[in-house]
Design a protein around this motif. Structure first.
Motif, PDB file in Angstrom:
ATOM      1  N   GLU A 200      -6.968  -2.834  -5.735  1.00 27.54           N
ATOM      2  CA  GLU A 200      -5.527  -2.655  -5.524  1.00 27.54           C
ATOM      3  C   GLU A 200      -5.056  -2.901  -4.100  1.00 27.54           C
ATOM      4  O   GLU A 200      -4.350  -3.846  -3.835  1.00 27.54           O
ATOM      5  CB  GLU A 200      -5.089  -1.236  -5.948  1.00 27.54           C
ATOM      6  CG  GLU A 200      -5.004  -1.055  -7.442  1.00 27.54           C
ATOM      7  CD  GLU A 200      -4.364   0.263  -7.816  1.00 27.54           C
ATOM      8  OE1 GLU A 200      -4.159   1.107  -6.928  1.00 27.54           O
ATOM      9  OE2 GLU A 200      -4.054   0.443  -8.996  1.00 27.54           O
ATOM     10  N   ALA A 201      -5.432  -2.051  -3.183  1.00 31.63           N
ATOM     11  CA  ALA A 201      -4.657  -1.940  -1.947  1.00 31.63           C
ATOM     12  C   ALA A 201      -5.371  -2.439  -0.695  1.00 31.63           C
ATOM     13  O   ALA A 201      -4.984  -2.073   0.405  1.00 31.63           O
ATOM     14  CB  ALA A 201      -4.234  -0.490  -1.736  1.00 31.63           C
ATOM     15  N   GLN A 202      -6.400  -3.296  -0.801  1.00 29.16           N
ATOM     16  CA  GLN A 202      -7.159  -3.654   0.391  1.00 29.16           C
ATOM     17  C   GLN A 202      -6.285  -4.373   1.426  1.00 29.16           C
ATOM     18  O   GLN A 202      -6.368  -4.079   2.628  1.00 29.16           O
ATOM     19  CB  GLN A 202      -8.390  -4.491   0.035  1.00 29.16           C
ATOM     20  CG  GLN A 202      -8.169  -5.640  -0.901  1.00 29.16           C
ATOM     21  CD  GLN A 202      -9.484  -6.254  -1.378  1.00 29.16           C
ATOM     22  OE1 GLN A 202     -10.502  -6.190  -0.698  1.00 29.16           O
ATOM     23  NE2 GLN A 202      -9.472  -6.856  -2.551  1.00 29.16           N
ATOM     24  N   VAL A 203      -5.439  -5.298   1.003  1.00 32.72           N
ATOM     25  CA  VAL A 203      -4.541  -5.974   1.945  1.00 32.72           C
ATOM     26  C   VAL A 203      -3.489  -4.996   2.469  1.00 32.72           C
ATOM     27  O   VAL A 203      -3.093  -5.052   3.644  1.00 32.72           O
ATOM     28  CB  VAL A 203      -3.886  -7.201   1.277  1.00 32.72           C
ATOM     29  CG1 VAL A 203      -2.719  -7.725   2.102  1.00 32.72           C
ATOM     30  CG2 VAL A 203      -4.922  -8.316   1.085  1.00 32.72           C
ATOM     31  N   GLN A 204      -3.041  -4.095   1.627  1.00 31.82           N
ATOM     32  CA  GLN A 204      -2.077  -3.083   2.066  1.00 31.82           C
ATOM     33  C   GLN A 204      -2.696  -2.170   3.128  1.00 31.82           C
ATOM     34  O   GLN A 204      -2.051  -1.806   4.114  1.00 31.82           O
ATOM     35  CB  GLN A 204      -1.601  -2.259   0.867  1.00 31.82           C
ATOM     36  CG  GLN A 204      -0.385  -1.395   1.155  1.00 31.82           C
ATOM     37  CD  GLN A 204       0.148  -0.715  -0.090  1.00 31.82           C
ATOM     38  OE1 GLN A 204      -0.519  -0.697  -1.133  1.00 31.82           O
ATOM     39  NE2 GLN A 204       1.335  -0.169  -0.015  1.00 31.82           N
ATOM     40  N   PHE A 205      -3.955  -1.807   2.942  1.00 32.13           N
ATOM     41  CA  PHE A 205      -4.665  -1.031   3.962  1.00 32.13           C
ATOM     42  C   PHE A 205      -4.695  -1.795   5.283  1.00 32.13           C
ATOM     43  O   PHE A 205      -4.463  -1.230   6.354  1.00 32.13           O
ATOM     44  CB  PHE A 205      -6.102  -0.731   3.520  1.00 32.13           C
ATOM     45  CG  PHE A 205      -6.226   0.378   2.504  1.00 32.13           C
ATOM     46  CD1 PHE A 205      -5.529   1.556   2.655  1.00 32.13           C
ATOM     47  CD2 PHE A 205      -7.063   0.241   1.414  1.00 32.13           C
ATOM     48  CE1 PHE A 205      -5.657   2.584   1.724  1.00 32.13           C
ATOM     49  CE2 PHE A 205      -7.204   1.255   0.478  1.00 32.13           C
ATOM     50  CZ  PHE A 205      -6.489   2.434   0.636  1.00 32.13           C
ATOM     51  N   ALA A 206      -5.025  -3.087   5.210  1.00 39.20           N
ATOM     52  CA  ALA A 206      -5.142  -3.899   6.420  1.00 39.20           C
ATOM     53  C   ALA A 206      -3.834  -3.924   7.203  1.00 39.20           C
ATOM     54  O   ALA A 206      -3.815  -3.715   8.424  1.00 39.20           O
ATOM     55  CB  ALA A 206      -5.571  -5.318   6.043  1.00 39.20           C
ATOM     56  N   LEU A 207      -2.739  -4.159   6.518  1.00 41.09           N
ATOM     57  CA  LEU A 207      -1.441  -4.230   7.184  1.00 41.09           C
ATOM     58  C   LEU A 207      -1.006  -2.867   7.703  1.00 41.09           C
ATOM     59  O   LEU A 207      -0.358  -2.769   8.752  1.00 41.09           O
ATOM     60  CB  LEU A 207      -0.399  -4.816   6.234  1.00 41.09           C
ATOM     61  CG  LEU A 207      -0.579  -6.320   5.966  1.00 41.09           C
ATOM     62  CD1 LEU A 207       0.078  -6.731   4.662  1.00 41.09           C
ATOM     63  CD2 LEU A 207      -0.012  -7.136   7.116  1.00 41.09           C
ATOM     64  N   GLU A 208      -1.344  -1.807   6.975  1.00 35.27           N
ATOM     65  CA  GLU A 208      -1.023  -0.463   7.452  1.00 35.27           C
ATOM     66  C   GLU A 208      -1.774  -0.161   8.750  1.00 35.27           C
ATOM     67  O   GLU A 208      -1.294   0.595   9.600  1.00 35.27           O
ATOM     68  CB  GLU A 208      -1.374   0.570   6.378  1.00 35.27           C
ATOM     69  CG  GLU A 208      -0.839   1.964   6.635  1.00 35.27           C
ATOM     70  CD  GLU A 208       0.674   2.070   6.529  1.00 35.27           C
ATOM     71  OE1 GLU A 208       1.236   3.043   7.069  1.00 35.27           O
ATOM     72  OE2 GLU A 208       1.295   1.175   5.915  1.00 35.27           O
ATOM     73  N   ARG A 209      -2.920  -0.794   8.918  1.00 36.54           N
ATOM     74  CA  ARG A 209      -3.705  -0.629  10.140  1.00 36.54           C
ATOM     75  C   ARG A 209      -3.164  -1.460  11.306  1.00 36.54           C
ATOM     76  O   ARG A 209      -3.644  -1.341  12.429  1.00 36.54           O
ATOM     77  CB  ARG A 209      -5.162  -1.033   9.879  1.00 36.54           C
ATOM     78  CG  ARG A 209      -5.859  -0.235   8.805  1.00 36.54           C
ATOM     79  CD  ARG A 209      -7.250  -0.791   8.530  1.00 36.54           C
ATOM     80  NE  ARG A 209      -8.160  -0.565   9.652  1.00 36.54           N
ATOM     81  CZ  ARG A 209      -9.393  -1.049   9.713  1.00 36.54           C
ATOM     82  NH1 ARG A 209      -9.864  -1.793   8.707  1.00 36.54           N
ATOM     83  NH2 ARG A 209     -10.160  -0.791  10.748  1.00 36.54           N
ATOM     84  N   GLY A 210      -2.199  -2.335  11.029  1.00 40.43           N
ATOM     85  CA  GLY A 210      -1.678  -3.214  12.080  1.00 40.43           C
ATOM     86  C   GLY A 210      -2.474  -4.484  12.244  1.00 40.43           C
ATOM     87  O   GLY A 210      -2.501  -5.074  13.332  1.00 40.43           O
ATOM     88  N   LEU A 211      -3.104  -4.965  11.151  1.00 38.52           N
ATOM     89  CA  LEU A 211      -3.942  -6.163  11.193  1.00 38.52           C
ATOM     90  C   LEU A 211      -3.337  -7.258  10.325  1.00 38.52           C
ATOM     91  O   LEU A 211      -2.806  -6.986   9.246  1.00 38.52           O
ATOM     92  CB  LEU A 211      -5.352  -5.834  10.692  1.00 38.52           C
ATOM     93  CG  LEU A 211      -6.083  -4.731  11.469  1.00 38.52           C
ATOM     94  CD1 LEU A 211      -7.387  -4.367  10.774  1.00 38.52           C
ATOM     95  CD2 LEU A 211      -6.335  -5.167  12.906  1.00 38.52           C
TER      96      LEU A 211
END
Length: 635
Positions: free
Chosen positions: A259-270
């Protein structure tokens, strides 16, 4: 002498002689007096407001409630409408009876991705992961216009660089990845936090160790490698740690069971976006990336006659590196741990090795479970070897830079021609950071009509000037408040280049409807970006960008889709406290302002840096104003 005769004689003596010079002075003086009078009337005259806008004016001296004076001006309020005809474009009903606010969607839309919707993907075949590609809603199945709601308990992300290591769980309340990859340390849930310890399927000793091992085989520290494509990125820990080497990574992964791997990345500022190797080209031009990477990304590199390696070859710049770890690399030592058949793994690696040779790639090294190949700097020798190696044919008749819904082909994307084997196809690229402001080879080669060295240098100066002007309205811009930034119509990447002095990264978007395809120039500068049609949704999750910059977007799409639909997509991907800068012709800006009010954005129309008499205006949106008011009211 009579009295009358005496009077006449005296008068003749007192009056000057009416010669031509005297008359000229009289007429010139009279003319100047009349001219001064007329100029005074023109300067002080203010025509009345158009009748349909009279109700919205706050006072006779404030002709437009949303337009503020330029920051450098000290002359009081700006009188906007008398100088422009934009008000005449607004019908009476739009002022007296404004359009209703756009409502929020249902709660199940909180993480809605229109073009990567799990419900819609069920309509497509799973073969070759076709269902994971972009499938945007058409006119008949679009959901009603509504604003994507934030999840309960949402909080502003941590500032960079703290965000790289942890994020609020309430912002991305997904536990599937932490449970599925529990033993690999991708992400952990600790109370209210998502913690990213830097683990990964291939990062046995952590991503820092992995990158350090790679640096022994690939020149990560020299500035030669600046742009990297990471396929199957997970939570983008690899790209996050490449930033320590001043390397910018485009992390790509599909919306799958995790589900959210890209969402995690962007939430991290990446930097990250949704994407998959399936049947269409990746949305990047040819010769884009200095390195491509796959760490157990589960892509069948040896299948489909090498179709996916051909795509990697297309987007790698001449002399670029391809790095592969995980199966089948190091299969002799790892096949038991992978629970795989050693003969199958051996055959898979041989097939990859053979495909790399057919592409004229040279194997640089294979150490510690990491294998590295390098693309040739030109195709002179490849043309001679292709028949012997039984290589795929070179593509013909297709633009290698065309990548928006363009199907991949079983052919090698040809490099620009060179006359000598020592030359680099397309021209040499300087090391980072020199390449940022150096003239890109695509411009030097004059391969685009109207794109000149002078235009490039002018844009660099222009965006430095504009950035300083923007900071007068968004004072937090240089202070690190905005980490994830998108330039929706990037041109040569001048806005991103001007921002490079701040702790931000920029997604440079080139609309496919634009006049010139300049995304290759953006990458040659050491920046990253993608193609996009702004009548569709972007390949990202909601609430993933802090600042959106839209230069000329609404004017470009005025006759293709409605302003409110583009604004709703911007609202979807903008963080709740985010900011927007819209730059366009005044007539377009007034319409955008009217539509943005329906989204309850905190917005105002202002002059551009060109001053009050220039038709280009700005719509500045700063939603942190509303957030600060809400916090104050709670106190």
């Amino acid at each position: 002498m009579s009295r009358s005769n005496a009077f006449v004689a005296a008068s003749s003596f007192l009056l000057p002689s009416p010669n031509r010079r005297t008359l000229a002075f009289v007429f010139v003086g009279a003319f100047l007096c009349v001219l001064s009078y007329l100029l005074g009337i023109y300067t002080n005259y203010r025509p009345s407001l158009p009748p349909q806008l009279a109700p919205v004016a706050r006072n006779p001296e404030d002709c437009h409630p949303h337009l503020l004076p330029s920051p450098s001006s000290s002359d009081g309020p700006v009188h906007f409408l008398p100088r422009h005809a934009a008000a005449n474009l607004i019908p009476l009903a739009s002022v007296d009876q404004p359009s209703p606010p756009v409502p929020f969607c249902a709660a199940n839309f909180t993480h809605y991705c229109p073009c990567q919707d799990p419900d819609r993907e069920r309509r497509f075949i799973t073969f070759d992961l076709v269902h994971r590609e972009r499938h945007c809603p058409g006119p008949d199945d679009r959901p009603p216009r509504c604003r994507v709601p934030r999840p309960p308990g949402y909080r502003a992300p941590l500032p960079w660089p703290a965000s790289r290591d942890r994020a609020w769980f309430a912002n991305v309340p997904s536990t599937k990845l932490s449970e599925a990859k529990k033993d690999q340390n991708w992400v952990r849930v600790e109370g209210n936090w998502l913690v990213f310890p830097g683990g990964g399927t291939s990062f046995i000793k952590g991503v820092k160790w992995y990158v350090a091992e790679m640096a022994k085989q690939v020149p990560l520290r020299s500035g030669e490698i600046r742009t990297v494509l990471d396929i199957g990125c997970g939570v983008a820990s690899f790209g996050g740690h490449l930033l320590d080497y001043e390397i910018l990574t485009m992390s790509v992964a599909p919306r799958d069971i995790h589900e959210a791997q890209v969402q995690f990345a962007l939430e991290r500022g990446l930097p990250a976006m949704l994407g998959v190797l399936s049947i269409h080209r990746l949305p990047y031009p040819s010769r884009s990336f200095d390195m491509a990477h796959c760490a157990r990304c589960l892509v069948p590199w040896s299948g489909h006659d090498g179709l996916y390696l051909l795509e990697i070859d297309r987007v790698l710049r001449p002399g670029g590196y391809w790095v592969l770890s995980g199966p089948p690399i190091n299969w002799k030592n790892m096949y038991k741990g992978w629970a795989r058949n050693r003969n199958g793994l051996e055959a898979e690696q041989k097939a990859i090795e053979n495909l790399a040779k057919q592409l004229c790639w040279k194997k640089v090294s294979e150490k510690g479970g990491i294998a590295v190949w390098r693309k040739p700097t030109n195709h002179l020798h490849c043309l001679k070897k292709s028949k012997i190696l039984n290589s795929p044919p070179f593509c013909s008749g297709t633009d290698p830079d065309s990548a928006w819904y363009m199907k991949m082909e079983l052919c090698i994307s040809p490099l620009p021609g060179v006359e000598e084997i020592e030359r680099t196809a397309g021209g040499n690229i300087l090391t980072w950071p020199k390449r940022l402001n150096a003239v890109p080879p695509r411009i030097i080669s004059k391969s685009m009509d109207g794109v000149t060295i002078g235009a490039f240098n002018h844009e660099n100066k222009l965006w430095n000037k504009r950035l300083l002007y923007y900071e007068t309205y968004l004072s937090n811009l240089p202070r690190g408040k905005y980490r994830n930034i998108m330039d929706m119509n990037a041109g040569f990447g001048g806005f991103a280049a001007a921002l490079s002095k701040y702790p931000v990264w920029v997604m440079n978007v080139i609309p496919v409807d634009g006049k010139n395809n300049t995304l290759g120039i953006v990458y040659e500068r050491g920046l990253i970006g993608t193609y996009m049609d702004w009548c569709e949704a972007f390949s990202t999750y909601p609430r993933t960008y802090d600042l959106l910059h839209a230069n000329g977007i609404f004017g470009m799409y005025m006759d293709k889709c409605e302003i409110i639909d583009i604004l709703l997509e911007m609202d979807r991907i903008l963080r709740p406290e985010g900011a927007v800068i819209i730059r366009d012709h005044v007539d377009v800006i007034v319409k955008a302002k009217q539509a943005s009010d329906r989204l309850r954005w905190q917005s105002k129309i202002v002059h551009s840096e060109n001053g009050p008499f220039h038709p280009e205006k700005l719509l500045i949106v700063d939603n942190s104003i509303a957030a600060e008011r809400n916090q104050a009211s709670r106190r």
